[in-house]
Design an enzyme around this catalytic site. Structure first.
Site, PDB file in Angstrom:
ATOM      1  NE  ARG A 179      -2.156  -1.475   3.399  1.00 35.33           N
ATOM      2  CZ  ARG A 179      -2.635  -1.543   4.629  1.00 35.33           C
ATOM      3  NH1 ARG A 179      -3.873  -1.209   4.869  1.00 35.33           N
ATOM      4  NH2 ARG A 179      -1.870  -1.935   5.630  1.00 35.33           N
ATOM      5  CG  HIS A 286       0.794 -22.476   8.599  1.00 33.76           C
ATOM      6  ND1 HIS A 286      -0.440 -21.854   8.550  1.00 33.76           N
ATOM      7  CD2 HIS A 286       1.652 -21.516   9.049  1.00 33.76           C
ATOM      8  CE1 HIS A 286      -0.317 -20.598   8.952  1.00 33.76           C
ATOM      9  NE2 HIS A 286       0.946 -20.381   9.266  1.00 33.76           N
ATOM     10  CB  SER A 289       6.901 -19.444  13.226  1.00 34.54           C
ATOM     11  OG  SER A 289       5.759 -20.206  13.572  1.00 34.54           O
TER      12      SER A 289
HETATM   13  P1  NDP Z   1       3.864  -7.005   8.577  1.00 31.26           P
HETATM   14  O1  NDP Z   1       2.644  -6.328   9.057  1.00 31.26           O
HETATM   15  O2  NDP Z   1       5.188  -6.493   8.991  1.00 31.26           O
HETATM   16  O3  NDP Z   1       3.851  -7.080   6.983  1.00 31.26           O
HETATM   17  C1  NDP Z   1       2.675  -7.226   6.266  1.00 31.26           C
HETATM   18  C2  NDP Z   1       2.854  -6.514   4.976  1.00 31.26           C
HETATM   19  O4  NDP Z   1       1.657  -6.712   4.220  1.00 31.26           O
HETATM   20  C3  NDP Z   1       3.034  -4.999   5.129  1.00 31.26           C
HETATM   21  O5  NDP Z   1       4.277  -4.622   4.598  1.00 31.26           O
HETATM   22  C4  NDP Z   1       1.898  -4.437   4.285  1.00 31.26           C
HETATM   23  O6  NDP Z   1       2.380  -3.394   3.471  1.00 31.26           O
HETATM   24  C5  NDP Z   1       1.541  -5.599   3.400  1.00 31.26           C
HETATM   25  N1  NDP Z   1       0.207  -5.423   2.838  1.00 31.26           N
HETATM   26  C6  NDP Z   1      -0.940  -5.138   3.478  1.00 31.26           C
HETATM   27  N2  NDP Z   1      -1.927  -4.981   2.581  1.00 31.26           N
HETATM   28  C7  NDP Z   1      -1.354  -5.186   1.375  1.00 31.26           C
HETATM   29  C8  NDP Z   1      -1.851  -5.173   0.062  1.00 31.26           C
HETATM   30  N3  NDP Z   1      -3.133  -4.904  -0.190  1.00 31.26           N
HETATM   31  N4  NDP Z   1      -0.998  -5.425  -0.969  1.00 31.26           N
HETATM   32  C9  NDP Z   1       0.311  -5.697  -0.712  1.00 31.26           C
HETATM   33  N5  NDP Z   1       0.824  -5.716   0.529  1.00 31.26           N
HETATM   34  C10 NDP Z   1      -0.003  -5.469   1.545  1.00 31.26           C
HETATM   35  O7  NDP Z   1       3.698  -8.535   9.003  1.00 31.26           O
HETATM   36  P2  NDP Z   1       4.800  -9.687   9.045  1.00 31.26           P
HETATM   37  O8  NDP Z   1       5.783  -9.465   7.963  1.00 31.26           O
HETATM   38  O9  NDP Z   1       5.283  -9.874  10.426  1.00 31.26           O
HETATM   39  O10 NDP Z   1       3.877 -10.951   8.668  1.00 31.26           O
HETATM   40  C11 NDP Z   1       3.248 -11.024   7.426  1.00 31.26           C
HETATM   41  C12 NDP Z   1       2.301 -12.174   7.359  1.00 31.26           C
HETATM   42  O11 NDP Z   1       3.021 -13.397   7.267  1.00 31.26           O
HETATM   43  C13 NDP Z   1       1.407 -12.378   8.583  1.00 31.26           C
HETATM   44  O12 NDP Z   1       0.280 -11.544   8.521  1.00 31.26           O
HETATM   45  C14 NDP Z   1       1.045 -13.836   8.496  1.00 31.26           C
HETATM   46  O13 NDP Z   1      -0.135 -13.978   7.755  1.00 31.26           O
HETATM   47  C15 NDP Z   1       2.188 -14.451   7.711  1.00 31.26           C
HETATM   48  N6  NDP Z   1       3.011 -15.357   8.506  1.00 31.26           N
HETATM   49  C16 NDP Z   1       3.112 -16.662   8.119  1.00 31.26           C
HETATM   50  C17 NDP Z   1       3.925 -17.539   8.790  1.00 31.26           C
HETATM   51  C18 NDP Z   1       4.046 -18.940   8.382  1.00 31.26           C
HETATM   52  O14 NDP Z   1       4.243 -19.785   9.238  1.00 31.26           O
HETATM   53  N7  NDP Z   1       3.948 -19.251   7.104  1.00 31.26           N
HETATM   54  C19 NDP Z   1       4.704 -17.109   9.965  1.00 31.26           C
HETATM   55  C20 NDP Z   1       4.516 -15.710  10.289  1.00 31.26           C
HETATM   56  C21 NDP Z   1       3.702 -14.889   9.579  1.00 31.26           C
HETATM   57  P3  NDP Z   1       1.699  -1.937   3.530  1.00 31.26           P
HETATM   58  O15 NDP Z   1       1.954  -1.430   4.912  1.00 31.26           O
HETATM   59  O16 NDP Z   1       2.360  -1.183   2.454  1.00 31.26           O
HETATM   60  O17 NDP Z   1       0.282  -2.190   3.247  1.00 31.26           O
HETATM   61  C1  DGY Z   2       1.778 -16.530  12.293  1.00 25.91           C
HETATM   62  O1  DGY Z   2       2.390 -16.288  13.341  1.00 25.91           O
HETATM   63  O2  DGY Z   2       0.900 -15.798  11.832  1.00 25.91           O
HETATM   64  C2  DGY Z   2       2.156 -17.787  11.564  1.00 25.91           C
HETATM   65  O3  DGY Z   2       1.292 -18.118  10.563  1.00 25.91           O
HETATM   66  C3  DGY Z   2       2.526 -18.934  12.410  1.00 25.91           C
HETATM   67  O4  DGY Z   2       3.633 -18.632  13.184  1.00 25.91           O
END
Ligand code: NDP
Ligand code: DGY
Length: 321
Positions: A179, A286, A289
């Site tokens: 965004r 999944h 982490s």
């Molecule tokens: P952050 O909040 O730091 O990052 C999320 C990013 O999503 C932001 O940079 C935001 O950018 C972006 N975003 C939001 N809306 C949009 C959009 N419409 N288009 C493009 N980008 C968008 O979170 P984290 O990096 O800590 O975590 C991200 C996600 O990873 C978590 O929400 C979770 O779902 C997933 N996750 C999965 C894990 C796994 O085990 N596979 C482990 C941990 C997390 P902007 O601010 O510009 O909108």
């Molecule tokens: C999260 O934290 O959102 C992951 O999906 C699992 O760690």
């Protein structure tokens, strides 16, 4: 005060809750999710709830808990499983686990990307099945990172950590979209581009955004049709960001080269799901982490978040609603 913990969690977290001596802790003492009917019963009258990303915490659960509920602490950074508007309305505070899982998740994303692009699961299978007859110039070739363009959708905490790890493989350009442009993109020479540009120009598209109404189903037929036919798609965010029927089609007809997913919809993915028939789709359960130390740290943080919510103190990691 009463709290309910919806799953067996690392003992480091349980020890913190018990030693605090301010609450009576009840636990769903299993590695499997608490059935919905038990969740609704066990939350009755609680002051605090420590939940997992697989527990849907909606109006029904909040109503079942009743007015005592002051704090929810989720053992995750993602919070798409929680009815955020309802929490805000009811004045319930929310703790979550950002940062502490960033490295582990970024590392797993790199592992998945390499496994998918260099066809590791196929290779391992060929060794086991006797399909390895000799060294062959054209056999099991894939795609390398050196000289490539990587596009990151969502350069947040984890997206940045993924980019930092990929750059030393010789990535030539690092594109990202979201965004807003991110000042921290400078650390990886990231170029902020529109989504269409990212899709057209990237050799690897990595999804690391949060699941929101805007990103739900974002990776659909139109999305994949803009990608290079040689591109590799990786998603470690949430399964619902991807339209899986469209992904299946894109992989089947060669619209894109391969996909690696750590997250699906639903989870677990049924074992007869069409995506599991494809050799160019690598699916993990999944585990982003899932290192011992990260999960222990997440458990400690979520326990401390919960306690701070109960005592009305500042939480180590509170999501401001
Ligand atoms: P952050 O909040 O730091 O990052 C999320 C990013 O999503 C932001 O940079 C935001 O950018 C972006 N975003 C939001 N809306 C949009 C959009 N419409 N288009 C493009 N980008 C968008 O979170 P984290 O990096 O800590 O975590 C991200 C996600 O990873 C978590 O929400 C979770 O779902 C997933 N996750 C999965 C894990 C796994 O085990 N596979 C482990 C941990 C997390 P902007 O601010 O510009 O909108
Ligand atoms: C999260 O934290 O959102 C992951 O999906 C699992 O760690």
């Amino acid at each position: 005060m009463k709290v309910f913990v919806t799953r067996r969690i690392p003992q480091e977290g349980m020890a913190i809750l018990k030693q605090a001596g301010i609450c009576e802790v009840s636990v769903w003492d299993s590695d499997e999710p608490v059935p919905r009917s038990d969740l609704l019963k066990r939350v009755e009258g609680v002051h605090g709830l420590l939940c997992m990303l697989s527990d849907r915490i909606d109006t029904e659960v909040l109503d079942a808990a009743g007015p005592n509920l002051k704090v929810i602490s989720t053992l995750s950074v993602g919070f798409d499983h929680l009815a955020i508007d309802e929490l805000r309305k009811r004045g319930i505070r929310l703790g979550y686990t950002p940062d502490v899982l960033t490295d582990a998740t970024a590392e797993l994303t790199v592992a998945l990307l390499l496994a998918t692009a260099r066809r590791l699961p196929e290779g391992i299978q060929e060794v086991k099945s006797g399909g390895w007859s000799s060294w062959k110039p054209l056999w099991l070739c894939g795609y390398g990172l050196s000289g490539s363009t990587v596009g990151v959708l969502g350069l947040g905490r984890i997206g940045l950590a993924i980019a930092q790890r990929l750059k030393p493989f010789g990535v030539k350009r690092l594109l990202y979209t979201g965004r807003h442009p991110k000042p921290h993109a400078q650390e990886v020479d990231g170029e902020y581009v529109p989504l269409d540009t990212l899709l057209c120009e990237s050799d690897f598209v990595v999804v690391s955004c949060a699941l929101t109404p805007d990103t739900c189903g974002l990776c659909d037929k139109a999305f994949f049709s803009k990608m290079k036919t040689t591109a590799v798609f990786i998603n470690t965010s949430r399964g619902a960001v991807v339209n899986q029927d469209d992904l299946f089609e894109a992989l089947s007809i060669g619209q894109i080269a391969a996909a690696g997913l750590d997250v699906t919809s639903p989870e677990p993915l049924p074992t007869d799901h069409p995506l599991l028939t494809l050799t160019n789709c690598v699916i993990l359960p999944h585990i982003g982490s899932a290192t011992y130390s990260t999960r222990a740290t997440m458990a400690k943080l979520s326990a401390n978040n919960l306690l701070a919510g109960l005592t009305r103190d500042a939480m180590p990691s509170e999501l401001k609603l």
